[in-house]
Motif scaffolding. Structure first.
Motif, PDB file in Angstrom:
ATOM      1  N   VAL A 128       0.837  -1.209   0.000  1.00 11.44           N
ATOM      2  CA  VAL A 128       0.000   0.000   0.000  1.00 11.44           C
ATOM      3  C   VAL A 128       0.869   1.256   0.000  1.00 11.44           C
ATOM      4  N   GLY A 129       2.022   1.199   0.679  1.00 10.99           N
ATOM      5  CA  GLY A 129       2.946   2.325   0.637  1.00 10.99           C
ATOM      6  C   GLY A 129       3.439   2.586  -0.771  1.00 10.99           C
ATOM      7  N   GLY A 130       3.687   1.512  -1.540  1.00 13.22           N
ATOM      8  CA  GLY A 130       4.096   1.683  -2.929  1.00 13.22           C
ATOM      9  C   GLY A 130       3.002   2.333  -3.763  1.00 13.22           C
ATOM     10  N   ILE A 131       1.767   1.899  -3.565  1.00 17.85           N
ATOM     11  CA  ILE A 131       0.644   2.505  -4.295  1.00 17.85           C
ATOM     12  C   ILE A 131       0.497   3.975  -3.910  1.00 17.85           C
ATOM     13  N   THR A 132       0.688   4.260  -2.623  1.00 20.88           N
ATOM     14  CA  THR A 132       0.594   5.640  -2.150  1.00 20.88           C
ATOM     15  C   THR A 132       1.626   6.522  -2.848  1.00 20.88           C
ATOM     16  N   ARG A 133       2.838   5.998  -3.004  1.00 15.88           N
ATOM     17  CA  ARG A 133       3.885   6.769  -3.674  1.00 15.88           C
ATOM     18  C   ARG A 133       3.576   6.922  -5.162  1.00 15.88           C
ATOM     19  N   LEU A 134       3.155   5.839  -5.790  1.00 15.49           N
ATOM     20  CA  LEU A 134       2.917   5.870  -7.236  1.00 15.49           C
ATOM     21  C   LEU A 134       1.751   6.781  -7.610  1.00 15.49           C
ATOM     22  N   THR A 135       0.769   6.897  -6.726  1.00 16.55           N
ATOM     23  CA  THR A 135      -0.374   7.788  -6.987  1.00 16.55           C
ATOM     24  C   THR A 135      -0.142   9.192  -6.434  1.00 16.55           C
TER      25      THR A 135
END
Length: 359
Positions: free
Chosen positions: A41-48
């Motif tokens: 979820v941290g990766g998705i947060t960064r990517l978005t």
């Protein structure tokens, strides 16, 4: 007198407790799975680019999202004061609906972080009071609790770095510190769970030692993870979309005018190049480790081979898809699984080497 003694025993249950290493191992493995989830979820947060959507850290009141239109407008107004909004999002015509989307991912990320904290702290207190923790492990379990708290602190310091001056992104140094601390926590949970399973089989078992070879593999993997964190923090995945060449060249054009140290830590073309090719050094190290433990822990050997193989393929796909959100997120997810598989193999290597020396 008997009643008094019974009441007294309520305050010292560990004196009559029974160690439960298998239950502890399962609890640690569940917590490790939750850490993998928060990394995803941290990766998705960064990517978005959602990480700066919540500008405050409210431990209790922040559990709930805005529940009225007025509350949403108030949160949006706070975000509109950030450099990211003024210098970037506003130019794209961000609406309240757009803001709700990025707010959702940051809120979920923080909610999972709180859940992980409770899922670790409350059972730890219960096991402690029940006297269920084997001798010699209380300090390590407290250390993992502290590491989890530190990881959360690093997360907030990371967010703060993007709320000042003319920053439209968080510091990639703080982002890497936040991510690598989470992966270190994951490693500690997996290693300790494996130790607990040893104790479950043999109450007199000692913790597994870290061998020199395993430590070197961990060092190689650490460099690759650090480079990956910097690539993510600097949006360096967009520096080139072809593979194996970069913009038609084997070695990209790099501007060294800022100095060697600055270029090594900031240039997006160089960092993507290093992340691409150091990956093969990591692959060689992981193949060596996986083959080393193949006879003593075939599951760990297969897991390491599978994890790094999928991670490499997803890394290439991330580049060639022009950093597709879900491919890039899957790449980060498998990166965390690679860490978990590698730590299991390192643990097995320590047990095997110790057994060989004893023999």
């Amino acid at each position: 007198m008997a009643t008094s003694a019974s009441v007294s025993n309520l305050f010292v249950p560990q004196a009559r407790g029974r160690v439960r290493p298998l239950a502890l191992a399962r609890w640690l493995e569940l917590t490790a799975a939750m850490v993998v989830m928060i990394v995803l979820v941290g990766g998705i947060t960064r990517l978005t680019e959602s990480g700066l959507s919540i500008t405050e850290w409210n431990v209790v009141s922040g559990i709930l999202p805005p529940l009225s239109e007025a509350a949403w407008q108030a949160e949006f107004a706070k975000y509109q004061d950030t450099p990211e909004y003024r210098l970037e999002a506003a130019l794209g015509g961000m609406t309240l609906a757009d803001f709700k989307f990025i707010f959702f991912w940051e809120w979920v990320h923080r909610l999972i972080a709180r859940t992980v904290g409770l899922a670790y702290a409350l059972p730890l207190a219960w096991f402690w009071l029940r006297g269920a923790i084997p001798a010699g492990y209380k300090g390590r379990l407290l250390g993992l609790l502290a590491l989890g708290g530190l990881q959360g602190l690093f997360g907030w310091l990371m967010v703060q770095s993007g709320l000042v001056g003319d920053m439209t992104d968080v510091s990639h140094f703080r982002l890497s510190l936040h991510l690598l601390t989470a992966l270190a926590l994951l490693a500690g949970l997996v290693w300790t769970a494996r130790d607990m399973r040893l104790v479950a089989r043999d109450p007199g078992a000692r913790p597994a030692p870290l061998t020199l070879g395993a430590a070197l593999v961990a060092g190689v993997l650490f460099v690759q993870l650090l480079l990956g964190a910097w690539v993510a923090g600097l949006n360096a995945g967009h520096a080139a979309y072809d593979w194996p060449l970069m913009n038609g060249r084997l070695v990209p054009s790099v501007d060294w005018s800022g100095g060697v140290l600055w270029t090594l830590t900031h240039d997006p073309f160089l960092l993507q190049f290093l992340h691409r090719w150091w990956a093969w050094v990591a692959v060689a190290a992981l193949v060596w480790l996986a083959r080393r433990v193949r006879k003593t822990d075939r599951f760990a050997s297969v897991a390491v081979h599978t994890a790094f193989g999928i991670m490499v393929l997803l890394g290439i796909a991330t580049v060639m898809s022009e950093v597709s959100l879900w491919i890039a997120a899957a790449h980060q997810l498998v990166g965390a699984l690679t860490v978990a598989a590698t730590v299991r193999a390192m643990h097995s290597d320590g047990i095997a080497r110790r057994g060989a020396r004893a023999a």
